[in-house]
Design a protein around this motif. Sequence first.
Motif, short mmCIF file in Angstrom:
data_model
loop_
_atom_site.label_atom_id
_atom_site.label_comp_id
_atom_site.label_asym_id
_atom_site.label_seq_id
_atom_site.Cartn_x
_atom_site.Cartn_y
_atom_site.Cartn_z
N THR A 1 29.67 76.98 18.65
CA THR A 1 28.24 77.24 18.54
C THR A 1 27.53 76.69 19.76
O THR A 1 28.08 75.86 20.50
CB THR A 1 27.66 76.59 17.26
N GLY A 2 26.31 77.13 19.96
CA GLY A 2 25.48 76.56 21.01
C GLY A 2 24.91 75.20 20.63
O GLY A 2 24.41 74.47 21.48
N LEU A 3 25.00 74.84 19.34
CA LEU A 3 24.57 73.52 18.89
C LEU A 3 25.57 72.45 19.35
O LEU A 3 26.75 72.76 19.59
CB LEU A 3 24.45 73.48 17.37
N GLU A 4 25.10 71.22 19.40
CA GLU A 4 25.98 70.12 19.76
C GLU A 4 26.37 69.35 18.51
O GLU A 4 25.52 69.05 17.66
CB GLU A 4 25.29 69.20 20.77
N THR A 5 27.65 69.05 18.38
CA THR A 5 28.16 68.38 17.19
C THR A 5 27.88 66.88 17.24
O THR A 5 28.13 66.23 18.27
CB THR A 5 29.68 68.61 17.06
#
Length: 651
Positions: free
Chosen positions: A190-194
């Motif tokens: 995803t483009g989100l950061e974990t």
Amino acid sequence: MKKYGLSLVSALALMSAVLAPAAFSQDMAPPAVSVAPPQNIPYPGTLQVTVDATDLDHRIFQVNETVPVVKSGDMVLMLPKWLPGHHSPGTELSRVADIIVTANGQRLNWLRDPLDMNAFHITVPEGARTVEVAFKYLAPVTSAAGRITMTADMVDLQWNFASMYPAGYYAKQIPVQATLKVPAGFGYATGLETDSKTGDTIVFKTTDYDTLIDSPVYAGRYFKTWDLTPKGSDAPVRLNIMADSPDMLNAPDDVIATHRKLIEQAYKLYGAHHYNHYDFLVAASDTIGGIGLEHHRSSENSVSEKYLTDWKTAFVGRDLLAHEYTHSWNGKFRRGADLWTPNFQVPMRDSLLWVYEGGTTYWGELLESRAGLYNFDQRLQMMAVTMASYDLLPAREWRDLQDTTYDPIISNREPKSWPFWQRSEDYYAEGGLIWLDADTLIREKTGGKKSLDDFARAFFNVHNGSYLPAPYTFDDVVATLNSVYAYDWASFLKTRLERTGKGAPLDGLTRGGYKLVYDDTPSDYIKSNESKRGANFGYSLGLTIGKDGSIRDVLWDGLGFKAGLTAGMKVIAVNDRAYYGDRLKDLIIAAHKPGNTDKITLLVQDGEYFKTITFDYHEGLRYPHLERIAGTTDWLKPIYGAEDKPAKKGK
């Protein structure tokens, strides 16, 4: 006809006199707007959004939210409606079910707004600090119900159907932390950061709601990631692919190298990049629904199951990744001023889609060719089909290109009965021809010293690393073109956007040293499309026929149209024998031979009715190709990276 001493006619007249002023008053006020408009102020608190995507059997996403509140009374929660990249209002609302709202342990009633169906009113009780919202997204279980987003082996989670947000704020001003539970053993990207991962539950770092909606998640049982980051770059670029089976992830090294070259060519063309990392989210699948959707730091892409493994034998379908990647610059970073909105309920205006999508079509094709996803001959084959489609398009006689930019709102991509007469989203391909026209003009006028590459660098090579949108207007486009080469670009663009009439807009092709011709031999590109979709007689009989004999399209005012054929009918037989595409082709070839006066008959089924259609046609099969114009400069080769300098024919 009297009753109770008053005639029926008199009674009706009296009622009309009494009721008319109230019922038909010209002074009735319009309905009041009951949803607060967005303000550019911080939202007091952080939304918590949790999605369980593990119910693969029933294809159900379970959503739970905790929404901070600061006062009691009316509160409006909204499901996103107008989404960047869609250019139109979304259609997910009907799939949201089982909405339950609670506060302080008590269930609250909700009321759908009568004007905005995506908005839900609740009354927050005194003393409540948060509101809990739960609902289910019932993903389509068949393609007839919508695009498949969940299968037994993969999940495409789009937060716009799996979250609600409070009215009254810019989306970028609403903090949100998202949590996702994926099926056991699934990989994800995803483009989100974990922030953290425990078992199959992923907690993402807090971001803003605008970024959340722009950052879908791909998760799959068979999942692999390749690093495409160019040397010396501090912004990672990754190719993340989920597939229907593990063997579809066996990518040859040269295929990955070609994708890595795509990134290098993009940096060379655009200069700056506008992300801190970029993730291609790719489904190599014949089961999940088709999609190509841009995001600022990622993109959703659906390609054929054998995208990685059939690289040497199949080239159709390699154009998606470069197009969506280009959108990170054109559409996400540089965005038409009337396309930018403060939240997802404010309607978009699509007037500049010929830049957003048309420019992206053009630059995406440049990148594909320069990186080696297509060779020069394959590029010419695809261009020939595009240009022939506009050469045949009768709707250009009444509807200009500019008006097609509103087609996503007018028709929301619904199927059309007569696409050749109605037009569709031609701002993509015909928009791309405008940019080819501009590129060849600049190259010709400057002797090859300047090109549209210079425009791309000037337009996109600003604020390196920033991914805050930089809106533009028509005048901004004109000014940047003038900075490359002084010309009356405003008239140039308006003429091509607003003109109507027969014939394809082929000025750029002609100036580039080529012309559109037809012969009886289909190109490899056409053969590949026919192997999937059926026979293409669009350039001869004016119709395309699926493998099962179903008529797919009929050219408005073409031979098939004049004979009474319509899409949806089915060809049962040709010259009294069962229909096969090759059989009809053989008859057309035979009818073209000198002295042959034989006619071709089709037995056609239209529901419960059958009819015989006769074609007295002797012009043979016709397929489009591009041919060099002798004695002219070949500008297409340097444009598409076939060679560094313009070449004359034969060189």
